[in-house]
Design a protein around this motif. Structure first.
Motif, PDB file in Angstrom:
ATOM      1  N   SER A 125      -9.862  -5.916  -1.461  1.00 12.08           N
ATOM      2  CA  SER A 125      -9.453  -5.239  -2.690  1.00 12.08           C
ATOM      3  C   SER A 125      -9.369  -3.723  -2.523  1.00 12.08           C
ATOM      4  CB  SER A 125     -10.433  -5.565  -3.821  1.00 12.08           C
ATOM      5  OG  SER A 125     -11.748  -5.151  -3.481  1.00 12.08           O
ATOM      6  N   GLU A 126     -10.090  -3.192  -1.544  1.00 15.62           N
ATOM      7  CA  GLU A 126     -10.096  -1.743  -1.331  1.00 15.62           C
ATOM      8  C   GLU A 126      -8.746  -1.238  -0.835  1.00 15.62           C
ATOM      9  OE1 GLU A 126     -12.989   1.654   0.750  1.00 15.62           O
ATOM     10  OE2 GLU A 126     -13.574  -0.460   0.743  1.00 15.62           O
ATOM     11  N   LEU A 127      -7.901  -2.124  -0.329  1.00 15.44           N
ATOM     12  CA  LEU A 127      -6.576  -1.695   0.128  1.00 15.44           C
ATOM     13  C   LEU A 127      -5.773  -1.063  -0.995  1.00 15.44           C
ATOM     14  CD1 LEU A 127      -5.570  -4.750   2.377  1.00 15.44           C
ATOM     15  CD2 LEU A 127      -6.508  -2.541   3.108  1.00 15.44           C
ATOM     16  N   SER A 128      -6.095  -1.389  -2.235  1.00 20.16           N
ATOM     17  CA  SER A 128      -5.370  -0.826  -3.383  1.00 20.16           C
ATOM     18  C   SER A 128      -5.643   0.654  -3.569  1.00 20.16           C
ATOM     19  CB  SER A 128      -5.741  -1.579  -4.664  1.00 20.16           C
ATOM     20  OG  SER A 128      -7.110  -1.395  -4.978  1.00 20.16           O
ATOM     21  N   THR A 129      -6.626   1.203  -2.842  1.00 18.58           N
ATOM     22  CA  THR A 129      -6.976   2.621  -2.996  1.00 18.58           C
ATOM     23  C   THR A 129      -6.294   3.507  -1.955  1.00 18.58           C
ATOM     24  OG1 THR A 129      -8.924   2.597  -1.522  1.00 18.58           O
ATOM     25  CG2 THR A 129      -9.244   1.871  -3.808  1.00 18.58           C
ATOM     26  N   SER A 131       3.853   7.059  -0.376  1.00 18.84           N
ATOM     27  CA  SER A 131       3.689   7.879   0.825  1.00 18.84           C
ATOM     28  C   SER A 131       3.112   7.014   1.934  1.00 18.84           C
ATOM     29  CB  SER A 131       2.748   9.050   0.538  1.00 18.84           C
ATOM     30  OG  SER A 131       2.561   9.854   1.682  1.00 18.84           O
ATOM     31  N   GLY A 132       3.535   7.272   3.167  1.00 18.52           N
ATOM     32  CA  GLY A 132       2.989   6.520   4.292  1.00 18.52           C
ATOM     33  C   GLY A 132       4.039   6.201   5.328  1.00 18.52           C
ATOM     34  N   HIS A 133       3.638   5.438   6.328  1.00 18.71           N
ATOM     35  CA  HIS A 133       4.477   5.179   7.496  1.00 18.71           C
ATOM     36  C   HIS A 133       4.655   3.671   7.710  1.00 18.71           C
ATOM     37  CE1 HIS A 133       2.947   9.261   7.991  1.00 18.71           C
ATOM     38  NE2 HIS A 133       3.971   9.496   8.773  1.00 18.71           N
ATOM     39  N   PRO A 134       5.719   3.099   7.152  1.00 15.88           N
ATOM     40  CA  PRO A 134       5.895   1.654   7.261  1.00 15.88           C
ATOM     41  C   PRO A 134       6.419   1.164   8.606  1.00 15.88           C
ATOM     42  CG  PRO A 134       7.688   2.597   5.984  1.00 15.88           C
ATOM     43  CD  PRO A 134       6.710   3.711   6.251  1.00 15.88           C
ATOM     44  N   GLY A 135       7.304   1.923   9.257  1.00 11.20           N
ATOM     45  CA  GLY A 135       7.991   1.432  10.452  1.00 11.20           C
ATOM     46  C   GLY A 135       7.068   1.005  11.567  1.00 11.20           C
ATOM     47  N   GLY A 136       6.228   1.906  12.018  1.00 14.98           N
ATOM     48  CA  GLY A 136       5.298   1.593  13.095  1.00 14.98           C
ATOM     49  C   GLY A 136       4.229   0.610  12.679  1.00 14.98           C
ATOM     50  N   SER A 137       3.846   0.648  11.397  1.00 15.14           N
ATOM     51  CA  SER A 137       2.844  -0.298  10.905  1.00 15.14           C
ATOM     52  C   SER A 137       3.362  -1.724  11.004  1.00 15.14           C
ATOM     53  CB  SER A 137       2.479   0.031   9.453  1.00 15.14           C
ATOM     54  OG  SER A 137       1.827   1.285   9.351  1.00 15.14           O
ATOM     55  N   LEU A 138       4.599  -1.948  10.572  1.00  8.03           N
ATOM     56  CA  LEU A 138       5.177  -3.289  10.670  1.00  8.03           C
ATOM     57  C   LEU A 138       5.343  -3.698  12.128  1.00  8.03           C
ATOM     58  CD1 LEU A 138       7.968  -3.188   7.908  1.00  8.03           C
ATOM     59  CD2 LEU A 138       5.643  -4.063   7.723  1.00  8.03           C
ATOM     60  N   GLN A 191      -7.706   7.071   3.673  1.00 14.58           N
ATOM     61  CA  GLN A 191      -6.807   8.210   3.639  1.00 14.58           C
ATOM     62  C   GLN A 191      -5.576   7.961   4.517  1.00 14.58           C
ATOM     63  OE1 GLN A 191      -7.064  11.070   1.624  1.00 14.58           O
ATOM     64  NE2 GLN A 191      -8.492   9.625   0.669  1.00 14.58           N
ATOM     65  N   GLY A 192      -4.598   8.850   4.431  1.00 18.54           N
ATOM     66  CA  GLY A 192      -3.358   8.671   5.182  1.00 18.54           C
ATOM     67  C   GLY A 192      -3.579   8.577   6.675  1.00 18.54           C
ATOM     68  N   HIS A 193      -4.508   9.360   7.188  1.00 22.85           N
ATOM     69  CA  HIS A 193      -4.937   9.253   8.574  1.00 22.85           C
ATOM     70  C   HIS A 193      -6.393   8.809   8.588  1.00 22.85           C
ATOM     71  CE1 HIS A 193      -1.712  12.296  10.198  1.00 22.85           C
ATOM     72  NE2 HIS A 193      -1.203  11.132   9.812  1.00 22.85           N
ATOM     73  N   PRO A 194      -6.759   7.917   9.490  1.00 17.60           N
ATOM     74  CA  PRO A 194      -8.134   7.394   9.491  1.00 17.60           C
ATOM     75  C   PRO A 194      -9.162   8.498   9.733  1.00 17.60           C
ATOM     76  CG  PRO A 194      -6.698   6.116  10.941  1.00 17.60           C
ATOM     77  CD  PRO A 194      -5.943   7.348  10.562  1.00 17.60           C
ATOM     78  N   MET A 246       0.827  -1.206   0.000  1.00 17.64           N
ATOM     79  CA  MET A 246       0.000   0.000   0.000  1.00 17.64           C
ATOM     80  C   MET A 246       0.861   1.256   0.000  1.00 17.64           C
ATOM     81  SD  MET A 246      -2.616  -1.442   2.898  1.00 17.64           S
ATOM     82  CE  MET A 246      -3.340   0.127   3.359  1.00 17.64           C
ATOM     83  N   ILE A 247       1.846   1.283   0.872  1.00 17.10           N
ATOM     84  CA  ILE A 247       2.692   2.468   1.011  1.00 17.10           C
ATOM     85  C   ILE A 247       3.562   2.661  -0.224  1.00 17.10           C
ATOM     86  CG2 ILE A 247       4.592   3.465   2.360  1.00 17.10           C
ATOM     87  CD1 ILE A 247       3.331   1.976   4.812  1.00 17.10           C
ATOM     88  N   HIS A 248       4.081   1.578  -0.768  1.00 11.25           N
ATOM     89  CA  HIS A 248       4.899   1.675  -1.979  1.00 11.25           C
ATOM     90  C   HIS A 248       4.072   2.193  -3.149  1.00 11.25           C
ATOM     91  CE1 HIS A 248       6.367  -0.190  -5.804  1.00 11.25           C
ATOM     92  NE2 HIS A 248       7.464   0.436  -5.418  1.00 11.25           N
ATOM     93  N   SER A 249       2.858   1.673  -3.289  1.00 12.13           N
ATOM     94  CA  SER A 249       1.997   2.107  -4.389  1.00 12.13           C
ATOM     95  C   SER A 249       1.650   3.585  -4.283  1.00 12.13           C
ATOM     96  CB  SER A 249       0.715   1.273  -4.400  1.00 12.13           C
ATOM     97  OG  SER A 249      -0.183   1.705  -5.395  1.00 12.13           O
ATOM     98  N   ALA A 250       1.371   4.033  -3.054  1.00  8.06           N
ATOM     99  CA  ALA A 250       1.005   5.440  -2.842  1.00  8.06           C
ATOM    100  C   ALA A 250       2.222   6.363  -2.843  1.00  8.06           C
ATOM    101  CB  ALA A 250       0.270   5.575  -1.511  1.00  8.06           C
TER     102      ALA A 250
END
Length: 279
Positions: free
Chosen positions: A88-92, A26-33, A101-104, A20-24
């Motif tokens: 499938s919505e994760l692709s958006t 933009s985003g925050h991978p560290g804390g998500s992982l 959106q970037g923040h819920p 998701m983050i790579h496709s966008a």
């Protein structure tokens, strides 16, 4: 679920987050992982919820708030994997007019989301309000709130901690993602929190600790926290590693908010086996 089944979920959730983050871009991978294991066991075993009849008021079910909303990818993936909306919505993610959106935000009626978050420091206040509402309505379900360790540097957090203890708000469990990393470096260097246990204890919270990558430990501590919260507010110091699962991201604050490039995403995904099927 068995621990092996839980690991399959958290591994796939990590893959989802990175893609998701790579496709966008933009985003925050560290804390998500780092929080994937926690989100997995919460939605698989700990929270009592009705996935088919999501209601914003959360009456008679456990409620979860994400205060450090920038790690939205791990929450979105978890919600999708546990049936709140189509995988499938994760692709958006982060696309124009997307619900992800970037923040819920609850603005787009996304099941599972009750407040907008990501303006750090606010989630615990809202969670305490929900917990008090449940107390007034004789609703014994539990309200959970995840906050970041760097987020505790925000003043509003301490007002909320003080209020929760002073008013002895029941059925509230705060969980600190304690990885000692924030956008500018180590939390201990930017603005040290120690002794975080003593500080929360002095505000009359029951303090517990757990390993955020050990399913047995999380199962035990989270179950006990739910029980103990019927008497006083509970906080869990959850020890995690930023970038868990990807060797070059592990414990590196660079990955707080940096998307992987084309070469990095290939390496990262090679370290995370596809277990439940990519979206």
């Amino acid at each position: 679920m068995t621990n092996s089944e839980l690991l399959n979920y958290s591994t796939q959730i990590r893959r989802d987050c990175l893609r998701m983050i790579h496709s966008a871009k933009s985003g925050h991978p560290g804390g998500s992982l780092g929080c994937a294991d926690f989100f997995t066991i919460m939605y698989a075993e700990i929270l009592n919820y009705d996935v088919k009849n999501f209601a914003i008021n959360g009456n008679n079910e456990d409620v979860f708030f994400l205060s450090n909303g920038h790690i939205s990818p791990v929450w979105y993936s978890t919600l999708a994997r546990f049936g709140f909306f189509p995988i499938s919505e994760l692709s958006t993610f982060r696309k124009l007019e997307s619900r992800l959106q970037g923040h819920p935000t609850p603005s787009f009626n996304l099941p599972g989301i009750r407040i907008a978050s990501g303006s750090l420091g606010q989630g615990l206040s809202v969670a305490l309000g929900m917990a008090q509402n449940k107390m007034l309505n004789n609703d014994n379900s539990v309200t959970f709130c995840l906050i970041g360790d760097g987020e505790i540097q925000e003043g509003q957090i301490w007002e909320a901690i003080m209020y929760g203890g002073a008013k002895n708000v029941k059925n509230i469990v705060a969980v600190i993602d304690y990885n000692n990393k924030q956008i500018d470096g180590d939390v201990s260097d930017v603005m040290a929190l120690e002794s975080i246990r003593d500080k929360w204890t002095s505000f009359h919270w029951n303090v517990m600790e757990m390993d955020g990558h050990n399913f047995d430990d999380m199962r035990k501590v989270l179950t006990e926290a739910k029980q103990q919260s019927s008497n006083k507010p509970v906080v869990i110091i959850m020890h995690t590693h930023m970038g868990q699962g990807v060797d070059f991201m592990l414990d590196n604050h660079k990955w707080h908010g940096t998307p992987p490039n084309d070469d990095e995403i290939k390496i990262a995904l090679s370290q995370l086996k596809e277990t439940l099927g990519d979206y």
